[in-house]
Design a protein around this motif. Sequence first.
Motif, PDB file in Angstrom:
ATOM      1  N   ALA A 202      -3.823  98.485  62.040  1.00 50.25           N
ATOM      2  CA  ALA A 202      -3.587  97.050  61.847  1.00 50.25           C
ATOM      3  C   ALA A 202      -3.371  96.699  60.379  1.00 50.25           C
ATOM      4  CB  ALA A 202      -4.766  96.254  62.400  1.00 50.25           C
ATOM      5  N   LEU A 203      -4.100  97.355  59.494  1.00 51.73           N
ATOM      6  CA  LEU A 203      -3.989  97.035  58.074  1.00 51.73           C
ATOM      7  C   LEU A 203      -2.771  97.729  57.455  1.00 51.73           C
ATOM      8  CD1 LEU A 203      -7.750  97.177  57.075  1.00 51.73           C
ATOM      9  CD2 LEU A 203      -6.309  95.142  57.182  1.00 51.73           C
ATOM     10  N   HIS A 204      -2.554  97.475  56.165  1.00 52.51           N
ATOM     11  CA  HIS A 204      -1.395  98.081  55.508  1.00 52.51           C
ATOM     12  C   HIS A 204      -1.713  99.472  54.977  1.00 52.51           C
ATOM     13  CE1 HIS A 204      -3.456  95.690  52.302  1.00 52.51           C
ATOM     14  NE2 HIS A 204      -3.382  96.853  51.711  1.00 52.51           N
ATOM     15  N   ASN A 241       0.478  98.215  59.831  1.00 56.33           N
ATOM     16  CA  ASN A 241       0.885  96.843  60.164  1.00 56.33           C
ATOM     17  C   ASN A 241       1.198  96.679  61.649  1.00 56.33           C
ATOM     18  OD1 ASN A 241       0.849  95.849  57.431  1.00 56.33           O
ATOM     19  ND2 ASN A 241       2.759  96.952  57.098  1.00 56.33           N
ATOM     20  N   PHE A 242       0.467  97.357  62.487  1.00 59.66           N
ATOM     21  CA  PHE A 242       0.755  97.295  63.924  1.00 59.66           C
ATOM     22  C   PHE A 242      -0.555  97.082  64.666  1.00 59.66           C
ATOM     23  CE2 PHE A 242       2.120  98.314  68.097  1.00 59.66           C
ATOM     24  CZ  PHE A 242       3.505  98.368  68.120  1.00 59.66           C
ATOM     25  N   ILE A 243      -0.694  95.892  65.252  1.00 61.80           N
ATOM     26  CA  ILE A 243      -1.933  95.561  65.954  1.00 61.80           C
ATOM     27  C   ILE A 243      -1.707  95.688  67.446  1.00 61.80           C
ATOM     28  CG2 ILE A 243      -3.708  93.797  66.313  1.00 61.80           C
ATOM     29  CD1 ILE A 243      -2.874  92.557  63.666  1.00 61.80           C
ATOM     30  N   LYS A 246      -1.463  92.770  69.989  1.00 57.25           N
ATOM     31  CA  LYS A 246      -0.781  91.619  69.379  1.00 57.25           C
ATOM     32  C   LYS A 246       0.690  91.959  69.123  1.00 57.25           C
ATOM     33  CE  LYS A 246      -4.024  88.504  68.713  1.00 57.25           C
ATOM     34  NZ  LYS A 246      -3.921  87.183  69.335  1.00 57.25           N
ATOM     35  N   THR A 247       0.923  92.928  68.234  1.00 56.79           N
ATOM     36  CA  THR A 247       2.300  93.310  67.914  1.00 56.79           C
ATOM     37  C   THR A 247       2.979  93.836  69.177  1.00 56.79           C
ATOM     38  OG1 THR A 247       1.459  93.933  65.740  1.00 56.79           O
ATOM     39  CG2 THR A 247       3.700  94.617  66.274  1.00 56.79           C
ATOM     40  N   ALA A 248       2.251  94.643  69.913  1.00 59.04           N
ATOM     41  CA  ALA A 248       2.693  95.102  71.228  1.00 59.04           C
ATOM     42  C   ALA A 248       1.443  95.400  72.037  1.00 59.04           C
ATOM     43  CB  ALA A 248       3.559  96.352  71.108  1.00 59.04           C
ATOM     44  N   ASP A 252       3.225  97.614  76.833  1.00 58.62           N
ATOM     45  CA  ASP A 252       4.496  97.825  76.106  1.00 58.62           C
ATOM     46  C   ASP A 252       4.605  99.287  75.658  1.00 58.62           C
ATOM     47  OD1 ASP A 252       5.108  95.107  76.267  1.00 58.62           O
ATOM     48  OD2 ASP A 252       4.165  94.640  74.334  1.00 58.62           O
ATOM     49  N   GLU A 256       7.097 102.676  76.351  1.00 51.40           N
ATOM     50  CA  GLU A 256       7.721 103.532  75.340  1.00 51.40           C
ATOM     51  C   GLU A 256       7.362 105.006  75.555  1.00 51.40           C
ATOM     52  OE1 GLU A 256       7.313 102.254  71.304  1.00 51.40           O
ATOM     53  OE2 GLU A 256       7.832 100.184  71.775  1.00 51.40           O
ATOM     54  N   ASN A 427     -14.591  94.451  67.168  1.00 54.62           N
ATOM     55  CA  ASN A 427     -13.374  93.660  67.021  1.00 54.62           C
ATOM     56  C   ASN A 427     -12.875  93.256  68.407  1.00 54.62           C
ATOM     57  OD1 ASN A 427     -10.368  93.137  66.662  1.00 54.62           O
ATOM     58  ND2 ASN A 427     -11.113  93.301  64.578  1.00 54.62           N
ATOM     59  N   ILE A 429      -9.861  92.045  69.491  1.00 48.77           N
ATOM     60  CA  ILE A 429      -8.431  91.871  69.766  1.00 48.77           C
ATOM     61  C   ILE A 429      -7.936  92.682  70.964  1.00 48.77           C
ATOM     62  CG2 ILE A 429      -6.115  92.318  68.837  1.00 48.77           C
ATOM     63  CD1 ILE A 429      -7.048  91.127  66.219  1.00 48.77           C
TER      64      ILE A 429
END
Lengths: 497, 280
Positions: A202-204, A241-243, A246-248, A252, A256, A427, A429
Amino acid sequence: MEEELNEEYYKAERKTEWRDKLRKEIKAKERTDISRVRMPEADPNVRNKSNLEVNKGLTLEMALGESHRCLDCAVPTCIVGCPVGTNIPKFIKYLEAGDVLGAAEVLKENNSLPAICGRVCPQEIQCEAQCFYVKKLSKEGAAIGHLERFVADYAREHGPTTIPTLAEPNGIKMAVIGSGPAGLTVAGELAKFGYDVTVFEALHDLGGVLKYGIPEFRLPKSIVDYEINTIKNMGVKFITNFIVGKTATIDDLKEEGYVAFFIASGAGLPNFMNIPGENYSGIQSANEFLTRVNLMGGGNKNFDTPVHTGKNVVVVGGGNTAMDSVRTAKRMGAERAIIMYRRSMEEMPARAEEIKHAIEEGIEFINLASPIEYFADERGKVKKMRVQKMELGEPDASGRRRPVAVEGSEYDIDVDSVVIAVGVSPNPIVQQSMPELEITKWNTIKVDENMMTSILGLFAGGDIVRGGATVILAMGDGRKAATGMHTYVQADVFAKI
Amino acid sequence: MFKIIEKKFLSENVARLVIEAPYIAKSRRAGHFIILRIDKNGERIPLTISDADVEKGTISLIVQRVGVSSHKLCAMNAGDFILDVVGPLGKATHIANVGTVLCAGGGVGVAPLFPIVQAMKLAGNRVITIIAARNKDLVILENEMAEYSDELIVMTDDGSKGTKGLVTQGMEEVILREKVNQAIVIGPAIMMKFAALTTKKYDIPTMASLNTIMVDGTGMCGACRVSVGGKTEFVCVDGPEFDAHKVNFDEMLSRLGAYKEKESENYDEYVKSYEATALN
């Protein structure tokens, strides 16, 4: 503990000729007369103003000397104390025989992050607590943690850059959610089985709590990056940067082509105490304070992220995160950096070494006390805290004596910065995005003995399952989950071919 | 790395950036936001997604120049890359057909209001939108709002465009004129505070979208915490939208000021170094 001791296996190993010979070289009495090695440390009054790593590491000579203390016991109880079952006598005896790189190989058998564990594990309640010296001789245990760190550092600095042997790539896609200790362990293990592994962060930056939480002076980031690079070299892909959720969503990602998942999203939700005035500015969670400094470069003028710190800083809590926070505040210029803990020094959950280091660095301890209210100036910035004294009552569910408030004992302390380090919650999420996922009343994810959740093919481990625990327990979960995922995929996916 | 596809100033200090972020474009709903970090020394700042194009895989962000990061962002152009963009974050707006919805946006708060206006209209509501700004140069998204509103009211503090007056006056006029079933207010904290007081007088359920300080945006740090009905909530994971009548806006205002001094120091230094570079 996590793993039963496979006595037959360790006995057979111990009977190898070279170990027999090594044991006889020095008499047990002589071994036990050697006193435990002392870790060289940076000067407390220098290190408390810088990011220098506190423990400097043993020299080769010191490490060899300490290796002589290990008696290579017939029943190596130390292994039972290790959540990942590291073959401790074997690695120490390789070291004693002068084969440091061989010792490093032994460590890598069960632990993909030994340089990290050697620095952050609470050895005094795990392997070292089970050492013969402690249990039978009432002496200080073998310095297993220091030796682990020495061997891993030596291999990194002097050994070839190798990666473990990998099975043939099988093209099966596996997703790991979170790049902290549990996620990194699973990723490494699955790569060894030949899977096509992607870690979503999730973080950078990669490393989870190893990066945002544990400060540089305790765990240099370069060491974390080195370990992550090894895992990258094993073919594991990392996406920042991928949560997931949330992001997918997991669904999803299934589309893939991912067939199994490991959730290691950590205990990222800081607890507060819900007392009056706690939301005044200048009061922050340890997660916020440490993230601003460790991850964002707060306090360094080349970085844009501001960080709030003060002259009179109180950190509430007695765990490792509290110690990390108070020592960071000291390094950022606090005149008074204070730990406030509701029990006494004896019950403090932080690693013994961190408490020792904190005392040396001039950290003040106000024990048997707890904040009950905060007061602010006209701009809403905290300026004072009201403290209530505590005394210890009967033991609670955790076995520690319960703190009981002393009526009428309140007093005030001037503060300009307060850091709350009273634990974290899971967490939310991933769970929020999957209402069908079974969770406990503490919002941790429920798993079976193979670390599989209530959803087929979806595994979880680390703090998202345990609440706030340790790096090594997260790694133990990772190892177990990797085996669980491998078994699941072999049974499920191959059955369909 | 996230590519900037398009950049346009909507007013002197407000720019729209269209950024390539296909996953976020697909997953985002009205009310969601992202966090971005411009470069490796940058801070993480939250920005609401004001629009998205799933086919092109892009999202639109609207940013007002206020501090170092927003200044840097406004100085970037199409073809440049933003190092990190993560999202969509927060809970999506609860969209339902409730009848008549009054949407009030102040300043750059008009940007996050736009996707909500759009979604409320598409859900079949009668949508009355008020956009308020200090003066005519600061009015943004007028045409976009008009397209999705049954009625659009523009208000400026100085009367240089639309009706002269504060957003609360505009809201009160509408409320006195017709039955409003729900209100949504987004803007500076002080504007939301008074907008909430206005609707409370008439007992109209009101939602505010809060723009607090954040670091990670995933519930990890608690920098964004606010008191809602006496309970501490995290804007990033519990919000960003809350019952405006329960939010403690005074506390929020003081928390927003937590880094004011440090930020203005940083900003002054940034402007100095920017000017020094420009002069060379």
